[in-house]
Design a protein around this motif. Sequence first.
Motif, PDB file in Angstrom:
ATOM      1  N   LEU A 135     -12.025   0.925  -1.527  1.00 32.61           N
ATOM      2  CA  LEU A 135     -11.134  -0.159  -2.183  1.00 32.61           C
ATOM      3  C   LEU A 135      -9.678  -0.083  -1.096  1.00 32.61           C
ATOM      4  N   PRO A 136      -8.831  -1.007  -1.150  1.00 28.61           N
ATOM      5  CA  PRO A 136      -7.736  -1.022  -0.362  1.00 28.61           C
ATOM      6  C   PRO A 136      -6.777  -0.207  -0.755  1.00 28.61           C
ATOM      7  N   PHE A 137      -7.043   0.814  -1.573  1.00 26.54           N
ATOM      8  CA  PHE A 137      -5.923   1.819  -2.144  1.00 26.54           C
ATOM      9  C   PHE A 137      -5.457   2.602  -0.766  1.00 26.54           C
ATOM     10  N   LYS A 138      -4.141   3.033  -1.093  1.00 27.46           N
ATOM     11  CA  LYS A 138      -3.466   4.196  -0.012  1.00 27.46           C
ATOM     12  C   LYS A 138      -3.183   5.185  -1.016  1.00 27.46           C
ATOM     13  N   VAL A 139      -3.638   6.417  -1.176  1.00 31.73           N
ATOM     14  CA  VAL A 139      -3.386   7.536  -2.017  1.00 31.73           C
ATOM     15  C   VAL A 139      -2.744   8.534  -1.180  1.00 31.73           C
TER      16      VAL A 139
ATOM     17  N   LYS B  92       8.986   5.243   2.769  1.00 36.35           N
ATOM     18  CA  LYS B  92       8.288   5.085   4.001  1.00 36.35           C
ATOM     19  C   LYS B  92       6.943   5.119   3.762  1.00 36.35           C
ATOM     20  N   HIS B  93       6.584   6.084   3.099  1.00 32.24           N
ATOM     21  CA  HIS B  93       4.924   6.468   3.060  1.00 32.24           C
ATOM     22  C   HIS B  93       4.307   5.748   1.875  1.00 32.24           C
ATOM     23  N   THR B  94       4.983   5.013   1.233  1.00 32.51           N
ATOM     24  CA  THR B  94       4.347   4.174   0.191  1.00 32.51           C
ATOM     25  C   THR B  94       4.159   2.751   0.387  1.00 32.51           C
ATOM     26  N   LEU B  95       5.378   2.221   0.989  1.00 32.24           N
ATOM     27  CA  LEU B  95       5.266   0.717   1.511  1.00 32.24           C
ATOM     28  C   LEU B  95       4.425   0.705   2.959  1.00 32.24           C
ATOM     29  N   THR B  96       3.173   0.755   2.873  1.00 30.80           N
ATOM     30  CA  THR B  96       2.485   0.840   4.065  1.00 30.80           C
ATOM     31  C   THR B  96       1.465  -0.237   4.240  1.00 30.80           C
TER      32      THR B  96
ATOM     33  N   PRO C 286      -2.713   5.859   6.746  1.00 35.70           N
ATOM     34  CA  PRO C 286      -3.720   6.964   6.395  1.00 35.70           C
ATOM     35  C   PRO C 286      -3.772   7.209   4.672  1.00 35.70           C
ATOM     36  N   THR C 287      -4.994   7.417   4.274  1.00 38.24           N
ATOM     37  CA  THR C 287      -4.822   7.768   2.748  1.00 38.24           C
ATOM     38  C   THR C 287      -5.108   9.352   2.906  1.00 38.24           C
TER      39      THR C 287
END
Length: 245
Positions: A184-188, A218-222, A227-228
Amino acid sequence: MQTVLITGANRSIGLETVKQLSKKGLFVYLGSRDLNKGQAIVKELSQNGFQNIRAVELDVTEPDTILAAKNTIENEQGKLDILINNAGISRGFPESALDTPTDEIRQVFETNYFGAINVTQIFLELLKKSESPRISNITSGLGSLNLHSDPNWKYYNVKLASYVPSKAALNAFTILLAYELKDLPFKVNAIDPGYTATDFNHFSGPGTVESAAAFIIKHTLTDENAPTGKFFSNDIEDGTEVSPW
């Protein structure tokens, strides 16, 4: 307009993250265990020019409050784009593995580990309605088993019987969650804002809340190419920012 929920957001790094995301044009839900305190903070922020911030009562150890917050956000927004699991506690230093009561260790795990799971599982339905959902689990370099095994690491002697394993467990949960959502388009990701001067550590850290919040953002609004399932740290001295697990 993207929507974000930040748990434990009524002070320190969480509050600064609220401010910076508000300035970036996001609608921010400020999660606070005490709704009155949260609303008072939002009122003050509004008087200082911050917009699109709403306080919601949310105790990560109380599923009923999480569900109520989820229903509020669903009714008002229909979805959630970003979840920042920021709420956390520590019993302080020193804390020996030899004699720290299990009840005290369990209390820290309830917030730092099980709390993040509670919030994530309840809000997953709303996150799946976003075109680019993001989950950021706010961790610590103290949660790295690799670093804790290195006698040359600058924080090698900071061994805390409840906080360290609770963050290591959160890191593990991040890896599992990223794997299960990889199609899915998630980044975790797990994000360590660094050793920051806050009331959490009696203002002993060298970093600022402004730097910590900026690093989280910075590492949330990606974008979709980001990467995830990674562990990013604001304390990595060589500038790579990717921390060993």
